[in-house]
Design a protein around this motif. Structure first.
Motif, PDB file in Angstrom:
ATOM      1  N   SER A 333      21.948 -11.320  -2.670  1.00  0.00           N
ATOM      2  CA  SER A 333      21.762 -10.398  -3.787  1.00  0.00           C
ATOM      3  C   SER A 333      20.328 -10.362  -4.296  1.00  0.00           C
ATOM      4  O   SER A 333      19.859  -9.318  -4.761  1.00  0.00           O
ATOM      5  CB  SER A 333      22.699 -10.767  -4.941  1.00  0.00           C
ATOM      6  N   ALA A 364      20.700  -4.731  -4.446  1.00  0.00           N
ATOM      7  CA  ALA A 364      20.498  -3.494  -5.207  1.00  0.00           C
ATOM      8  C   ALA A 364      19.849  -2.428  -4.336  1.00  0.00           C
ATOM      9  O   ALA A 364      19.052  -2.732  -3.438  1.00  0.00           O
ATOM     10  CB  ALA A 364      19.624  -3.776  -6.426  1.00  0.00           C
ATOM     11  N   ASP A 365      20.179  -1.166  -4.606  1.00  0.00           N
ATOM     12  CA  ASP A 365      19.628  -0.057  -3.832  1.00  0.00           C
ATOM     13  C   ASP A 365      18.106  -0.027  -3.895  1.00  0.00           C
ATOM     14  O   ASP A 365      17.447   0.397  -2.931  1.00  0.00           O
ATOM     15  CB  ASP A 365      20.186   1.269  -4.342  1.00  0.00           C
ATOM     16  N   SER A 366      17.541  -0.453  -5.013  1.00  0.00           N
ATOM     17  CA  SER A 366      16.080  -0.439  -5.170  1.00  0.00           C
ATOM     18  C   SER A 366      15.386  -1.451  -4.282  1.00  0.00           C
ATOM     19  O   SER A 366      14.163  -1.408  -4.126  1.00  0.00           O
ATOM     20  CB  SER A 366      15.711  -0.717  -6.631  1.00  0.00           C
ATOM     21  N   LYS A 367      16.162  -2.351  -3.688  1.00  0.00           N
ATOM     22  CA  LYS A 367      15.591  -3.379  -2.814  1.00  0.00           C
ATOM     23  C   LYS A 367      15.984  -3.171  -1.360  1.00  0.00           C
ATOM     24  O   LYS A 367      16.040  -4.123  -0.578  1.00  0.00           O
ATOM     25  CB  LYS A 367      16.030  -4.771  -3.272  1.00  0.00           C
TER      26      LYS A 367
END
Length: 402
Positions: A333, A364-367
């Motif tokens: 995560s 997360a989508d941002s990662k």
């Protein structure tokens, strides 16, 4: 079966190669011997010694920064190499916080020196660690067996050795599955496994768009491979008596499935010869030597990979256990995840690597970043202009952002 016979032929061919080199020295630059260095490389299908990395410096900006190579850790089956830059020599304008990078090289029949260009590029960003696999023929029987689970545990060990929280991990080809598994095991016990994970052209889910190599692996039983392709290392090697999948089989399989790479190496050599480009000739000969540097794989690792990755797809199905521990990619995560594929990859099928994005559902989508590189073959993912001009810059930008 064939191992002792192949070794006898290699010794004979090495003698022919030595005579070619002797002839070149005796006759100087006589035109009839143009390309005798290429001839000796052609005649010798496996170097007597593994070519060294020999990376003495890396260019950052307009300056050559010295690089020191050392051994950070080692086991009978693998050496963890550390390529360290002399930071004081880096121009002050380029001294952003350096990265630590671990390249997990594939244990797939070639020595890790094949990733020399990958190491050189990533040294522009920070210190580089690399898993450099030992030829199984050189590992005594007393060292025991080495299977796919041992590969996972070894990556886990090296990450703990380096300090996983700050490192960016890059796994290439066959290394992607065991590397993802190692990070998942670390995350499952609450550890921060890495700053990021980049998976390049690897068989995460071989159910998707299998290539010719994958279809061949899936259409034959593990027992068939054991009977047909496993051989015994003969004397005088240190690993005499060890059961292995010989490197010459893998070299033949890759050459048959993907002949373009070798043709390109040959074409680059003759192009340099025609242009009287001494630097280009030397570079081509080095690359051909790296391509020819094959190794034997322990029987257990080879057969485990067939069963776990190609036949049962245990990683993709969520059924893989290593040392009694469940491999749970969804436990990841905190890290950033990048997957890279080439549209012309004939070794790893489309979407097989990107499948990791769905498995790692906790990120997360941002990662996340999924790169599909147009007109890029398997080797282009880590060598050549696609790697240098597109993939490496995109990956490092992602690291900085994430």
């Amino acid at each position: 079966m064939w191992y002792a016979w192949v070794e006898a032929q290699r010794n004979l061919i090495r003698t022919a190669g030595a005579w070619a080199a002797f002839g070149a020295g005796a006759w100087g630059s006589w035109p009839a011997l143009l390309g005798s260095d290429w001839l000796s490389t052609l005649l010798q299908p496996q170097p007597a010694e593994v070519p060294p990395f020999g990376i003495e410096s890396v260019t950052i900006g307009s300056r050559a920064i010295p690089v020191a190579e050392r051994i950070a850790d080692s086991t009978p089956f693998c050496v963890l190499r550390h390529f360290a830059r002399e930071v004081d020599s880096v121009p002050r304008t380029r001294r952003r916080k350096p990265l630590d990078i671990l390249i997990c090289a594939p244990l797939a029949g070639h020595h890790a020196v094949m990733l020399r260009e990958t190491v050189e590029a990533l040294l522009q960003d920070g210190d580089v660690y690399l898993t450099d696999w030992v030829d199984a023929r050189d590992v005594p029987l007393s060292a025991g067996a080495f299977g796919l689970d041992d590969n996972v545990l070894l990556v886990e060990r090296f990450l703990r050795k380096i300090g996983s929280e700050r490192i960016h991990v890059v796994a290439v080809c066959q290394a992607t599955a065991p590397t993802l598994a190692a990070l998942a095991l670390l995350a499952s016990v609450g550890d921060v496994p890495a700053a990021s994970l980049t998976l390049m052209g690897g068989p995460i889910d071989t159910r998707l768009n299998p290539t010719g190599l994958a279809r061949f692996a899936q259409s034959h039983s593990v027992e068939w491979f054991r009977r047909t392709l496993i051989d015994t290392v003969p004397p005088p090697y240190a690993g005499a008596g060890r059961r292995v999948y010989p490197g010459y089989y893998q070299q033949a399989a890759i050459a048959a499935a993907y002949p373009r790479h070798k043709w390109q190496l040959e074409a680059d050599y003759w192009s340099s010869q025609a242009a009287a480009d001494a630097e280009g000739i030397a570079r081509s000969l080095r690359q051909m030597g790296e391509y020819a540097a094959v190794l034997d794989m322990d029987e257990h690792y080879f057969l485990d990979t067939l069963q776990v990755i190609f036949h049962e797809q245990q990683l993709a199905r969520g059924t893989w256990k290593v040392d009694g521990r469940e491999v749970r990619p969804q436990a990841l995560s905190s890290i950033a995840l990048c997957t890279v594929e080439g549209t012309h990859d004939t070794i790893t099928g489309a979407q097989q690597t990107h499948a990791a994005q769905a498995l790692c559902s906790g990120i997360a989508d941002s990662k996340r970043l999924g790169l599909t590189i147009a007109d890029c073959d398997h080797y282009g993912l880590f060598t050549g202009p696609r790697w240098r001009n597109e993939i490496h810059p995109a990956v490092t930008r992602f690291w900085q952002k994430a």
